[in-house]
Design a protein around this motif. Structure first.
Motif, mmCIF file in Angstrom:
data_model
loop_
_atom_site.group_PDB
_atom_site.id
_atom_site.type_symbol
_atom_site.label_atom_id
_atom_site.label_comp_id
_atom_site.label_asym_id
_atom_site.label_seq_id
_atom_site.Cartn_x
_atom_site.Cartn_y
_atom_site.Cartn_z
ATOM 1 N N LYS A 171 -5.786 9.732 13.275
ATOM 2 C CA LYS A 171 -4.397 9.736 12.831
ATOM 3 C C LYS A 171 -3.482 10.237 13.942
ATOM 4 O O LYS A 171 -3.754 11.264 14.563
ATOM 5 C CB LYS A 171 -4.245 10.629 11.598
ATOM 6 N N GLY A 172 -2.433 9.483 14.195
ATOM 7 C CA GLY A 172 -1.464 9.864 15.209
ATOM 8 C C GLY A 172 -1.820 9.380 16.603
ATOM 9 O O GLY A 172 -1.003 9.444 17.507
ATOM 10 N N ALA A 173 -3.062 8.909 16.777
ATOM 11 C CA ALA A 173 -3.499 8.418 18.094
ATOM 12 C C ALA A 173 -4.110 7.020 17.958
ATOM 13 O O ALA A 173 -4.881 6.591 18.819
ATOM 14 C CB ALA A 173 -4.496 9.385 18.716
ATOM 15 N N GLU A 174 -3.761 6.319 16.895
ATOM 16 C CA GLU A 174 -4.304 4.977 16.697
ATOM 17 C C GLU A 174 -3.847 4.065 17.835
ATOM 18 O O GLU A 174 -2.701 4.115 18.260
ATOM 19 C CB GLU A 174 -3.832 4.378 15.366
ATOM 20 N N ARG A 175 -4.760 3.246 18.302
ATOM 21 C CA ARG A 175 -4.432 2.291 19.367
ATOM 22 C C ARG A 175 -4.860 0.902 18.919
ATOM 23 O O ARG A 175 -5.904 0.731 18.285
ATOM 24 C CB ARG A 175 -5.101 2.687 20.678
ATOM 25 N N MET A 176 -4.053 -0.089 19.263
ATOM 26 C CA MET A 176 -4.366 -1.462 18.907
ATOM 27 C C MET A 176 -5.513 -1.942 19.787
ATOM 28 O O MET A 176 -5.480 -1.767 21.002
ATOM 29 C CB MET A 176 -3.151 -2.376 19.065
ATOM 30 N N VAL A 177 -6.534 -2.537 19.160
ATOM 31 C CA VAL A 177 -7.680 -3.046 19.910
ATOM 32 C C VAL A 177 -7.779 -4.569 19.837
ATOM 33 O O VAL A 177 -8.414 -5.186 20.690
ATOM 34 C CB VAL A 177 -9.010 -2.405 19.440
ATOM 35 N N ARG A 178 -7.128 -5.164 18.827
ATOM 36 C CA ARG A 178 -7.212 -6.620 18.686
ATOM 37 C C ARG A 178 -6.035 -7.120 17.877
ATOM 38 O O ARG A 178 -5.566 -6.450 16.953
ATOM 39 C CB ARG A 178 -8.522 -6.999 17.986
ATOM 40 N N ALA A 179 -5.579 -8.303 18.220
ATOM 41 C CA ALA A 179 -4.548 -8.983 17.426
ATOM 42 C C ALA A 179 -5.022 -10.409 17.210
ATOM 43 O O ALA A 179 -5.481 -11.076 18.142
ATOM 44 C CB ALA A 179 -3.210 -8.962 18.145
ATOM 45 N N GLU A 180 -4.953 -10.858 15.968
ATOM 46 C CA GLU A 180 -5.293 -12.240 15.621
ATOM 47 C C GLU A 180 -4.019 -12.906 15.134
ATOM 48 O O GLU A 180 -3.266 -12.327 14.347
ATOM 49 C CB GLU A 180 -6.364 -12.270 14.539
ATOM 50 N N TYR A 181 -3.796 -14.122 15.607
ATOM 51 C CA TYR A 181 -2.557 -14.831 15.293
ATOM 52 C C TYR A 181 -2.817 -15.994 14.340
ATOM 53 O O TYR A 181 -3.936 -16.506 14.260
ATOM 54 C CB TYR A 181 -1.886 -15.311 16.591
ATOM 55 N N ALA A 182 -1.781 -16.406 13.646
ATOM 56 C CA ALA A 182 -1.893 -17.479 12.658
ATOM 57 C C ALA A 182 -2.414 -18.776 13.279
ATOM 58 O O ALA A 182 -3.086 -19.563 12.610
ATOM 59 C CB ALA A 182 -0.548 -17.718 11.979
ATOM 60 N N ASN A 183 -2.147 -19.001 14.564
ATOM 61 C CA ASN A 183 -2.586 -20.236 15.225
ATOM 62 C C ASN A 183 -4.050 -20.186 15.648
ATOM 63 O O ASN A 183 -4.563 -21.129 16.244
ATOM 64 C CB ASN A 183 -1.701 -20.538 16.439
ATOM 65 N N GLY A 184 -4.731 -19.062 15.353
ATOM 66 C CA GLY A 184 -6.144 -18.939 15.690
ATOM 67 C C GLY A 184 -6.410 -18.202 16.989
ATOM 68 O O GLY A 184 -7.550 -17.850 17.286
ATOM 69 N N ASN A 185 -5.397 -17.965 17.794
ATOM 70 C CA ASN A 185 -5.566 -17.216 19.040
ATOM 71 C C ASN A 185 -5.831 -15.743 18.724
ATOM 72 O O ASN A 185 -5.449 -15.241 17.659
ATOM 73 C CB ASN A 185 -4.320 -17.327 19.926
ATOM 74 N N ALA A 186 -6.476 -15.054 19.684
ATOM 75 C CA ALA A 186 -6.735 -13.626 19.531
ATOM 76 C C ALA A 186 -6.541 -12.942 20.869
ATOM 77 O O ALA A 186 -6.833 -13.519 21.918
ATOM 78 C CB ALA A 186 -8.150 -13.384 19.013
ATOM 79 N N ALA A 187 -6.048 -11.717 20.822
ATOM 80 C CA ALA A 187 -5.873 -10.907 22.029
ATOM 81 C C ALA A 187 -6.633 -9.605 21.839
ATOM 82 O O ALA A 187 -6.633 -9.031 20.753
ATOM 83 C CB ALA A 187 -4.384 -10.624 22.262
ATOM 84 N N TYR A 188 -7.280 -9.147 22.916
ATOM 85 C CA TYR A 188 -8.035 -7.905 22.884
ATOM 86 C C TYR A 188 -7.352 -6.913 23.821
ATOM 87 O O TYR A 188 -6.916 -7.276 24.911
ATOM 88 C CB TYR A 188 -9.488 -8.156 23.296
#
Length: 170
Positions: free
Chosen positions: A136-153
């Protein structure tokens, strides 16, 4: 009521609070309590087992919904004027935030005990989903998935995440 059939409909308490009752004589049940600070609690149930089901805060900032038997009521939902709605799970005194929905359709999902809830996922109305790790308070994004099927790490500390890999949909 008529003589001999009087019933209690309103009781003023020394602290300035006022309790309201409904029901036949001898079976009056508390239905509402207006506190001196302006907050209002609503009750359901028969006499002696009334349970609080809703609390409206005096400043209009929140409405809290509760479930459970008398004396064991637990917070299950909290509504804000902005349209935000928070959902809770757990027993009385241990209610933990599990989801927060915003008026724009964004939903934040949390895991962890009360007071240590950490963001694990955010779902956006456009279909994007972001995943998080960390306390809590230090959460970091590790992945994003997009509606078009692409993903970013992503790698990096909270607030300084950077894309390290992209996966493109076919």
């Amino acid at each position: 009521g008529e003589q001999g059939a009087e019933r209690n409909v309103r009781t003023e308490l020394p602290d300035g609070s006022v309790a309201y009752f409904e029901g036949e004589r001898g079976a009056e049940r508390r239905v509402r309590m207006e506190f001196a600070n302006g907050s209002v609690a609503y009750y359901e149930g028969d006499q002696g087992v009334e349970r609080m089901v809703r609390m409206v805060h005096a400043d209009g900032s929140t409405v809290v919904h509760l479930e459970g038997e008398r004396g064991a009521e637990r917070k299950v939902r909290k509504e804000f004027p902005s349209g935000q709605v928070q959902y809770y799970e757990g027993g009385q005194g241990a209610e933990r935030l599990v989801r927060s929905e915003l008026a724009d359709g964004t939903a934040h999902h949390f895991e962890g005990d009360k007071g240590a809830e950490r963001l694990v996922r955010t779902e956006f109305a456009d279909g994007e989903v972001q995943y998080y790790e960390g306390e809590k308070g230090a959460e970091r994004m590790v992945r994003a998935e997009y509606a078009n099927g692409n993903a970013a790490y992503y790698e990096g500390e909270s607030g300084a995440e950077r894309v390290v890999r992209m996966e493109l949909a076919d």
